[in-house]
Enzyme design. Structure first.
Site, mmCIF file in Angstrom:
data_model
loop_
_atom_site.group_PDB
_atom_site.id
_atom_site.type_symbol
_atom_site.label_atom_id
_atom_site.label_comp_id
_atom_site.label_asym_id
_atom_site.label_seq_id
_atom_site.Cartn_x
_atom_site.Cartn_y
_atom_site.Cartn_z
ATOM 1 N N ASP A 1 -10.382 1.031 -24.711
ATOM 2 C CA ASP A 1 -10.695 0.852 -23.295
ATOM 3 C C ASP A 1 -10.903 2.173 -22.578
ATOM 4 O OD1 ASP A 1 -10.478 -1.826 -23.558
ATOM 5 O OD2 ASP A 1 -8.553 -2.008 -22.543
ATOM 6 N N ARG B 1 -3.086 -7.604 -21.080
ATOM 7 C CA ARG B 1 -3.985 -7.164 -22.157
ATOM 8 C C ARG B 1 -3.368 -6.070 -23.011
ATOM 9 N NH1 ARG B 1 -8.869 -6.465 -21.406
ATOM 10 N NH2 ARG B 1 -9.170 -4.516 -22.477
ATOM 11 N N PRO C 1 0.819 -1.220 0.000
ATOM 12 C CA PRO C 1 0.000 0.000 0.000
ATOM 13 C C PRO C 1 0.857 1.275 0.000
ATOM 14 C CG PRO C 1 -0.616 -1.482 1.799
ATOM 15 C CD PRO C 1 0.638 -2.008 1.215
ATOM 16 N N GLU D 1 1.331 -5.979 6.931
ATOM 17 C CA GLU D 1 2.129 -5.479 8.060
ATOM 18 C C GLU D 1 3.497 -5.003 7.624
ATOM 19 O OE1 GLU D 1 0.592 -8.355 7.913
ATOM 20 O OE2 GLU D 1 -0.708 -8.615 9.657
HETATM 21 CL CL1 6GU Z 1 -0.235 -3.787 -3.433
HETATM 22 N N1 6GU Z 1 -1.001 -4.471 -1.025
HETATM 23 C C1 6GU Z 1 -1.811 -4.391 0.042
HETATM 24 N N2 6GU Z 1 -1.562 -5.165 1.107
HETATM 25 N N3 6GU Z 1 -2.841 -3.563 0.119
HETATM 26 C C2 6GU Z 1 -3.068 -2.808 -0.942
HETATM 27 C C3 6GU Z 1 -2.272 -2.831 -2.089
HETATM 28 C C4 6GU Z 1 -1.228 -3.703 -2.091
HETATM 29 N N4 6GU Z 1 -2.749 -1.948 -2.961
HETATM 30 C C5 6GU Z 1 -3.808 -1.399 -2.367
HETATM 31 N N5 6GU Z 1 -3.999 -1.892 -1.156
#
Ligand code: 6GU
Length: 235
Positions: free
Chosen positions: A175, A160, A94, A122
């Site tokens: 798209d 794609r 994230p 984590e």
């Molecule tokens: Cl790549 N990993 C995690 N754990 N949560 C996420 C993410 C990735 N992308 C958005 N939320």
């Protein structure tokens, strides 16, 4: 393109890469996908891939060694400068740069060897990031338990876009997002479904007018739900 996925849940991927466009692209050797179990690269009696965080806190952190071992096995080195040409090592977390169509296009165009490390929420020992990783990518501002679903999303978005991955009946150029707008609405048979009718213009055969209508609808939709896309810097 060759894609190598590093995960503690290889089973997670067993079927998803065996359907539709991805399946066809693999069979046509447009893409090769291998999934590796990080545990196979762990050492010690219990072959653990994670441990408690230095400094304290909740949750577990991926140890560096299994990931270093896996990347070394796959790429022949753990030095970024010595990676084969057109190689990217992506950590899915994230904390990464948010995936957009433009980034998918960049990777599809430029990368020959793609290593995807599925992080866990984590955390992953930062030395992986410092030494191995070329790109840290997130798929959006929400929390997933692990990088696995994100890896699937990234692979689908990339495959794609590879040359000849889509049949002649479809085209990535049409798209959503490729023109910076959401897609226009689609209709098929029947013309009258339970009293719900198809917009007359689509039945007119006037392709210039249909094109105009579609463009207008795409713009309206984008204005309504994704105003941010109309600010160019967010494309
Ligand atoms: Cl790549 N990993 C995690 N754990 N949560 C996420 C993410 C990735 N992308 C958005 N939320």
């Amino acid at each position: 393109m060759k894609i190598e996925v590093l995960t503690i849940f290889p089973e997670f991927f067993r079927e998803v890469f065996d359907f539709g466009i991805i399946r066809r692209a693999r069979r046509a050797e447009i893409v090769g996908i291998n999934v590796y179990d990080l545990r196979d690269f762990a050492t010690g009696k219990h072959r653990t891939t994670d441990d408690r965080p230095f400094g304290g806190g909740d949750g577990m952190v991926f140890k560096p060694e299994p990931i270093f071992n896996a990347v070394e096995k796959i790429l022949g080195t753990t030095e970024r400068e010595k990676y084969p040409p057109r190689t990217r090592v992506v950590l899915l977390t994230p904390q990464g740069k948010v995936l957009k169509q433009a980034l998918a296009k960049e990777l599809a165009d430029e990368v020959e060897n793609l290593v995807l490390i599925c992080g866990r929420y984590e955390g992953v020992d930062e030395r992986v990031n410092e030494v191995l990783v070329t790109d840290e990518i997130s798929i959006g501002d929400y929390v997933l338990s692990g990088g696995e679903p994100a890896a699937i999303v990234l692979v689908d978005a990339l495959v794609r876009l590879l040359p000849n991955a889509l049949g002649s009946e479809t085209s990535a150029a049409n798209d959503s997002f490729s023109n910076g707008l959401l897609d226009f609405p689609h209709y098929t048979q029947p013309r009258d479904f339970r009293g719900l009718t198809v917009p007359e213009i689509l039945l007119s055969g006037n392709h210039a007018e249909i094109e105009k209508w579609r463009r207008q609808k795409a713009l309206e939709k984008t204005q309504k739900v994704r105003q941010d896309l109309l600010n160019k810097e967010n494309g």
